[in-house]
Design an enzyme around this catalytic site. Structure first.
Site, PDB file in Angstrom:
ATOM      1  N   LYS A   1      -0.931  -9.736   2.610  1.00 35.24           N
ATOM      2  CA  LYS A   1      -0.313  -9.252   3.849  1.00 35.24           C
ATOM      3  C   LYS A   1      -1.306  -8.341   4.551  1.00 35.24           C
ATOM      4  CE  LYS A   1       2.977  -5.886   3.949  1.00 35.24           C
ATOM      5  NZ  LYS A   1       2.336  -4.881   4.824  1.00 35.24           N
TER       6      LYS A   1
ATOM      7  N   GLU B   1      -1.689  -5.829   8.364  1.00 31.44           N
ATOM      8  CA  GLU B   1      -0.938  -5.244   9.476  1.00 31.44           C
ATOM      9  C   GLU B   1      -1.622  -5.517  10.809  1.00 31.44           C
ATOM     10  OE1 GLU B   1      -0.361  -1.059   8.788  1.00 31.44           O
ATOM     11  OE2 GLU B   1       0.687  -1.387   6.895  1.00 31.44           O
TER      12      GLU B   1
ATOM     13  N   ASP C   1       0.844  -1.198   0.000  1.00 30.31           N
ATOM     14  CA  ASP C   1       0.000   0.000   0.000  1.00 30.31           C
ATOM     15  C   ASP C   1       0.882   1.253   0.000  1.00 30.31           C
ATOM     16  OD1 ASP C   1       0.836  -0.036   2.631  1.00 30.31           O
ATOM     17  OD2 ASP C   1      -1.182  -0.117   3.504  1.00 30.31           O
ATOM     18  N   SER C   2       2.211   1.034   0.007  1.00 34.26           N
ATOM     19  CA  SER C   2       3.143   2.143  -0.242  1.00 34.26           C
ATOM     20  C   SER C   2       2.942   2.707  -1.647  1.00 34.26           C
ATOM     21  CB  SER C   2       4.589   1.675  -0.070  1.00 34.26           C
ATOM     22  OG  SER C   2       4.841   0.509  -0.821  1.00 34.26           O
TER      23      SER C   2
ATOM     24  N   GLU D   1       8.812  -3.971  10.918  1.00 34.01           N
ATOM     25  CA  GLU D   1       9.162  -2.643  10.393  1.00 34.01           C
ATOM     26  C   GLU D   1       9.545  -1.671  11.500  1.00 34.01           C
ATOM     27  OE1 GLU D   1       6.418  -1.115   7.485  1.00 34.01           O
ATOM     28  OE2 GLU D   1       7.392   0.857   7.420  1.00 34.01           O
TER      29      GLU D   1
ATOM     30  N   ASP E   1      -1.013  -6.451  -0.694  1.00 27.39           N
ATOM     31  CA  ASP E   1      -1.195  -5.820   0.617  1.00 27.39           C
ATOM     32  C   ASP E   1      -2.669  -5.452   0.802  1.00 27.39           C
ATOM     33  OD1 ASP E   1       0.013  -4.988   2.920  1.00 27.39           O
ATOM     34  OD2 ASP E   1       0.971  -3.208   2.060  1.00 27.39           O
TER      35      ASP E   1
HETATM   36  O1  KIV Z   1       3.448  -1.109   1.706  1.00 27.68           O
HETATM   37  C1  KIV Z   1       4.609  -1.527   1.723  1.00 27.68           C
HETATM   38  O2  KIV Z   1       5.407  -1.282   0.819  1.00 27.68           O
HETATM   39  C2  KIV Z   1       5.001  -2.351   2.857  1.00 27.68           C
HETATM   40  C3  KIV Z   1       6.439  -2.787   2.952  1.00 27.68           C
HETATM   41  C4  KIV Z   1       7.393  -1.681   3.003  1.00 27.68           C
HETATM   42  C5  KIV Z   1       6.639  -3.759   4.029  1.00 27.68           C
HETATM   43  O3  KIV Z   1       4.203  -2.671   3.664  1.00 27.68           O
END
Ligand code: KIV
Length: 260
Positions: free
Chosen positions: A113, A115, A45-46, A179, A84
């Site tokens: 993934k 959180e 989600d980055s 992280e 994510d």
């Molecule tokens: O969203 C992302 O890129 C991440 C990673 C940096 C672990 O969660």
């Protein structure tokens, strides 16, 4: 290069060869990462900052992640493709989390993934056949609770982070992203669980590392302490574009041989 990477093969790398993970958001980035031999590609989600230039990941929608998973799917062959789950796509009910995870798999992800301590959700997503990766420490979707991007696990010397990681392992995750924690906490979490830990800003003792593609290629506006520019592609891209502009303006491009 070993064959197709799967969630069980990542799981089996605990304590062995270090696991190389990278984010990607489109076909080109994924193709280059896959060809370079990374083990796991995450559509993070980055994408909030990398693709949209936003400050925070909290605005990312499931539709946006789905869209980028489809693009990354086309360029990813050997690496495990993880999608994510963005904020708001899980957390209100177990069914919501399962439905969101299924959408990312339909778009091409092989695992998801999420959180934080969503143990029931993780077990339920696994139950429908989807491997899940956990994420502890500084979890960016909770940045407003943390009061910003702050190193976590200092006050309690990592005990809460270790406990969450243990419970994530119980819930069935195949790996855990750790992280922005002190390196000692990265090591403690790694020793406390039997699944691989994947660090980012968590020191050298995790079982693997994940970085944001644009950070390691010098394409991000900022250089972070937890990252390193391994190849200054930003400089190379700018120079290439300037050279193209010069050639067009000076009527040097396209040349005779580049015309029909
Ligand atoms: O969203 C992302 O890129 C991440 C990673 C940096 C672990 O969660």
């Amino acid at each position: 290069m070993p064959s197709k990477v799967t969630a069980p093969s990542i799981r089996s790398m605990k304590g062995g060869a270090r696991i190389v993970c990278l984010t990607a958001y489109d076909f080109t980035g994924a193709r280059l990462a896959d060809e370079a031999g990374v083990d796991l590609v995450l559509v993070g989600d980055s994408l909030a900052s990398v693709v949209f230039g936003r400050e925070s990941t909290t605005g990312v929608t499931l539709e946006e992640v789905e869209h980028h998973v489809r693009a990354v799917r086309s360029g990813t062959h050997r690496a495990l493709l993880v999608g994510d789950l963005p904020m708001g796509s899980y957390g209100s009910s177990v069914g919501q989390a399962v439905d969101s995870a299924v959408r990312l798999v339909k778009a091409g992800a092989e695992a998801v993934k999420l959180e934080g301590p969503f143990y029931e959700e993780i077990a339920a997503i696994r139950k429908v056949g989807i491997p899940v990766m956990g994420h502890v420490g500084m979890t960016p979707q909770s940045e407003n609770l943390f009061g910003g991007f702050k190193v976590q696990g200092r006050e309690d010397e990592g005990s809460a982070t270790v406990e969450t990681a243990r419970q994530l392992e119980q819930a069935g995750v195949f790996a855990i992203v750790v992280e922005l924690v002190p390196r000692e906490v990265g090591g403690q979490v790694t020793r406390a669980v039997r699944v691989p830990t994947i660090g980012i800003g968590a020191g050298p003792d995790c079982d693997g590392e994940i970085q944001v593609l644009t950070d390691i290629l010098g394409l991000s506006p900022k250089v972070y302490r937890h990252s390193r520019v391994f190849s200054d592609c930003g400089q190379a891209v700018r120079a290439g574009i300037q050279e193209y502009a010069r050639a067009v303006r000076e009527r040097e491009f396209p040349s005779e041989s580049e015309s029909f």
